[in-house]
Design an enzyme around this catalytic site. Structure first.
Site, PDB file in Angstrom:
ATOM      1  N   TYR A  63     -54.591   5.855 -27.951  1.00 53.12           N
ATOM      2  CA  TYR A  63     -56.100   5.954 -27.460  1.00 53.12           C
ATOM      3  C   TYR A  63     -57.093   6.026 -28.472  1.00 53.12           C
ATOM      4  O   TYR A  63     -57.737   7.194 -28.652  1.00 53.12           O
ATOM      5  CB  TYR A  63     -56.557   6.775 -26.428  1.00 53.12           C
ATOM      6  N   SER A 210     -53.410   3.862 -13.788  1.00 50.06           N
ATOM      7  CA  SER A 210     -54.375   2.875 -13.163  1.00 50.06           C
ATOM      8  C   SER A 210     -54.199   2.853 -11.765  1.00 50.06           C
ATOM      9  O   SER A 210     -54.179   1.865 -10.984  1.00 50.06           O
ATOM     10  CB  SER A 210     -53.980   1.577 -13.707  1.00 50.06           C
ATOM     11  N   PRO A 211     -54.487   4.090 -11.298  1.00 51.90           N
ATOM     12  CA  PRO A 211     -54.170   4.161  -9.667  1.00 51.90           C
ATOM     13  C   PRO A 211     -55.406   3.646  -8.738  1.00 51.90           C
ATOM     14  O   PRO A 211     -55.106   3.366  -7.637  1.00 51.90           O
ATOM     15  CB  PRO A 211     -54.237   5.706  -9.587  1.00 51.90           C
ATOM     16  N   LEU A 217     -59.670  -0.832  -6.580  1.00 50.91           N
ATOM     17  CA  LEU A 217     -59.809   0.216  -5.290  1.00 50.91           C
ATOM     18  C   LEU A 217     -60.908   1.281  -5.075  1.00 50.91           C
ATOM     19  O   LEU A 217     -60.740   2.174  -4.194  1.00 50.91           O
ATOM     20  CB  LEU A 217     -58.380   0.922  -5.394  1.00 50.91           C
ATOM     21  N   THR A 218     -62.094   0.836  -5.594  1.00 51.41           N
ATOM     22  CA  THR A 218     -63.201   1.710  -5.294  1.00 51.41           C
ATOM     23  C   THR A 218     -64.024   0.881  -4.377  1.00 51.41           C
ATOM     24  O   THR A 218     -65.168   1.152  -3.567  1.00 51.41           O
ATOM     25  CB  THR A 218     -64.154   2.098  -6.374  1.00 51.41           C
TER      26      THR A 218
HETATM   27  N1  NAP Z   1     -48.953   4.853 -20.058  1.00 55.41           N
HETATM   28  C1  NAP Z   1     -49.589   3.737 -20.039  1.00 55.41           C
HETATM   29  O1  NAP Z   1     -49.269   2.730 -20.430  1.00 55.41           O
HETATM   30  C2  NAP Z   1     -51.154   3.873 -19.311  1.00 55.41           C
HETATM   31  C3  NAP Z   1     -51.871   2.335 -19.024  1.00 55.41           C
HETATM   32  C4  NAP Z   1     -53.114   2.322 -18.586  1.00 55.41           C
HETATM   33  C5  NAP Z   1     -53.640   3.822 -18.345  1.00 55.41           C
HETATM   34  N2  NAP Z   1     -53.046   4.933 -18.671  1.00 55.41           N
HETATM   35  C6  NAP Z   1     -53.594   6.274 -18.300  1.00 55.41           C
HETATM   36  O2  NAP Z   1     -54.063   5.903 -16.915  1.00 55.41           O
HETATM   37  C7  NAP Z   1     -55.489   6.328 -16.905  1.00 55.41           C
HETATM   38  C8  NAP Z   1     -56.053   5.749 -15.827  1.00 55.41           C
HETATM   39  O3  NAP Z   1     -55.954   4.369 -15.697  1.00 55.41           O
HETATM   40  P1  NAP Z   1     -56.970   3.037 -16.079  1.00 55.41           P
HETATM   41  O4  NAP Z   1     -58.186   3.840 -16.637  1.00 55.41           O
HETATM   42  O5  NAP Z   1     -56.385   2.004 -16.578  1.00 55.41           O
HETATM   43  O6  NAP Z   1     -57.413   2.689 -14.390  1.00 55.41           O
HETATM   44  P2  NAP Z   1     -57.925   3.550 -13.373  1.00 55.41           P
HETATM   45  O7  NAP Z   1     -57.932   4.923 -13.305  1.00 55.41           O
HETATM   46  O8  NAP Z   1     -57.485   2.683 -12.037  1.00 55.41           O
HETATM   47  O9  NAP Z   1     -59.421   2.984 -13.246  1.00 55.41           O
HETATM   48  C9  NAP Z   1     -60.346   3.739 -13.891  1.00 55.41           C
HETATM   49  C10 NAP Z   1     -61.603   3.015 -14.001  1.00 55.41           C
HETATM   50  O10 NAP Z   1     -62.064   3.143 -12.462  1.00 55.41           O
HETATM   51  C11 NAP Z   1     -63.473   3.174 -12.377  1.00 55.41           C
HETATM   52  N3  NAP Z   1     -63.855   4.270 -11.517  1.00 55.41           N
HETATM   53  C12 NAP Z   1     -63.113   5.547 -11.532  1.00 55.41           C
HETATM   54  N4  NAP Z   1     -63.586   6.252 -10.423  1.00 55.41           N
HETATM   55  C13 NAP Z   1     -64.443   5.469 -10.120  1.00 55.41           C
HETATM   56  C14 NAP Z   1     -65.540   5.759  -8.799  1.00 55.41           C
HETATM   57  N5  NAP Z   1     -65.503   7.005  -8.112  1.00 55.41           N
HETATM   58  N6  NAP Z   1     -66.445   4.692  -8.496  1.00 55.41           N
HETATM   59  C15 NAP Z   1     -66.559   3.674  -9.052  1.00 55.41           C
HETATM   60  N7  NAP Z   1     -65.695   3.358 -10.204  1.00 55.41           N
HETATM   61  C16 NAP Z   1     -64.853   4.137 -10.688  1.00 55.41           C
HETATM   62  C17 NAP Z   1     -64.085   3.504 -13.775  1.00 55.41           C
HETATM   63  O11 NAP Z   1     -64.402   2.092 -14.422  1.00 55.41           O
HETATM   64  P3  NAP Z   1     -65.720   2.272 -15.269  1.00 55.41           P
HETATM   65  O12 NAP Z   1     -65.325   2.948 -16.688  1.00 55.41           O
HETATM   66  O13 NAP Z   1     -65.749   0.499 -15.616  1.00 55.41           O
HETATM   67  O14 NAP Z   1     -66.825   2.422 -14.462  1.00 55.41           O
HETATM   68  C18 NAP Z   1     -62.773   4.001 -14.397  1.00 55.41           C
HETATM   69  O15 NAP Z   1     -63.138   3.803 -15.780  1.00 55.41           O
HETATM   70  C19 NAP Z   1     -56.031   6.311 -18.178  1.00 55.41           C
HETATM   71  O16 NAP Z   1     -57.079   6.813 -18.700  1.00 55.41           O
HETATM   72  C20 NAP Z   1     -54.878   6.707 -19.067  1.00 55.41           C
HETATM   73  O17 NAP Z   1     -54.821   7.955 -19.228  1.00 55.41           O
HETATM   74  C21 NAP Z   1     -51.677   4.971 -19.277  1.00 55.41           C
END
Ligand code: NAP
Length: 322
Positions: A63, A210-211, A217-218
């Site tokens: 990252y 990416s939960p 999923l918001t």
């Molecule tokens: N191991 C792997 O290969 C891998 C791959 C992907 C991710 N990850 C890890 O998983 C974490 C989370 O995954 P992700 O960022 O891909 O997806 P996510 O948690 O499904 O989505 C996060 C995004 O959702 C939005 N969000 C969060 N809370 C919200 C709320 N209360 N209201 C409205 N929008 C909201 C924000 O988007 P906006 O910023 O656009 O507002 C935020 O950046 C990452 O930070 C990383 O640490 C790991």
């Protein structure tokens, strides 16, 4: 909500951790996945997560080439969190590297984290390394024996690769703690591909990334489908089947049911999505939502504040089946 044990280690974590890819800045591929934020916002996000009861943070070398690790450390310092007070998980990038680079780069991880120990060190993906999976796990075990990390995990490993990693690490006297994989109400592959079963058998925690399906999923894209056009390019790609007009229509009944359930708890759609994840699979699954605003971090932490009933879990199960 009670803390959970990370795999069979003695490390305790809150069922919701904070994903820190959002702190990666603009340096590399991460900018295709996120809307980058500055240090001040990252600090506010970490403060909101801590205030909400989050006790651990997930970052990675990949990252922003360590930028996320450094931003997390700076934020924790600013919030007064002393080393050892929270658990930090990070990851090694395998691309075109041999297992020896695991040992060579641990110093960078520890430096970037500014004194916070590495509670969990993960192999970011099963592909790309010039060394075999057992050789990578052997190098990881070496870090545990040297006292440089507390526990070892993997990420994006299939059931077969998970069993192989578990065996290789056990041969070195170390237990595999976690597999970080994509899981959400809209991505339930672990139920069919053997990963959930293997994790339960081996006592490995699944860390759901990416939960919130990148924000789908918001419910925000269902409210305003035009927003999908301004999502970061990689998000548009990875979530294309749900971000399309048809995808949003197909998933609308699920979002509407989630909204009705949320109303009953004075909660939000995203809180129901996360509560489903950390309840539906028992203790096996914990989740690491990302947040780019303190308000979002407060909201995701709030998902630990209630428990969906069996009937609600079942209804969401039905509506989210592919
Ligand atoms: N191991 C792997 O290969 C891998 C791959 C992907 C991710 N990850 C890890 O998983 C974490 C989370 O995954 P992700 O960022 O891909 O997806 P996510 O948690 O499904 O989505 C996060 C995004 O959702 C939005 N969000 C969060 N809370 C919200 C709320 N209360 N209201 C409205 N929008 C909201 C924000 O988007 P906006 O910023 O656009 O507002 C935020 O950046 C990452 O930070 C990383 O640490 C790991």
């Amino acid at each position: 909500m009670e803390p959970r044990r990370l795999g069979r280690t003695d490390i305790e974590i809150s069922p919701i951790g904070l994903g820190c890819m959002q702190f990666a800045g603009t340096a590399n591929y991460a900018r295709l996945m996120i809307n980058p934020i500055g240090q001040e916002t990252a600090t506010s996000v970490v403060r909101a997560a801590l205030d909400g009861g989050v006790t651990w943070f997930d970052t990675a070398e990949m990252y922003g080439n360590g930028r996320s690790e450094q931003a997390l450390a700076a934020a924790l310092k600013e919030c007064g969190a002393v080393p050892g007070q929270v658990a930090v998980a990070t990851k090694w990038t395998p691309y075109l590297r041999t297992a020896a680079s695991i040992t060579r780069t641990i110093g960078d991880r520890l430096n970037h984290l500014g004194g916070h120990p590495v509670a969990l060190h993960q192999i970011h993906m099963p592909t790309g390394s010039l060394s075999s999976i057992p050789a990578q796990l052997k190098a990881m075990a070496g870090l545990v024996h040297a006292g440089q990390v507390r526990a070892v995990g993997v990420s994006n490993f299939s059931a077969r690769q998970l069993r192989l990693a578990h065996r290789a690490l056990a041969a070195e006297g170390v237990t595999l703690a976690a597999n970080q994989v994509r899981i959400s109400l809209l991505h339930r592959n672990v139920e069919r591909d053997g990963v959930l079963r293997a994790a339960r058998e081996l006592g490995v925690t699944l860390i759901a990334y990416s939960p919130l399906e990148g924000g789908v999923l918001t419910g925000r894209y269902h409210e305003d489908p035009a927003l999908a056009r301004s999502a970061p390019p990689a998000r548009r790609f990875f979530s294309r089947s749900v971000l399309s007009a048809q995808g949003l229509e197909r998933t609308r009944p699920l979002i509407e049911a989630m909204r009705r359930i949320a109303d009953g708890y004075g909660a939000t759609v995203s809180q129901v999505a996360l509560n489903w994840l950390i309840t539906r699979y028992g203790d096996t699954v914990v989740a690491i939502p990302g947040a780019s605003k303190p308000r979002q971090a407060t909201e995701v932490a709030g998902a630990m504040g209630f428990a969906l009933t069996e009937a609600e879990l079942g209804r969401l199960d039905e509506l989210s089946l592919p």
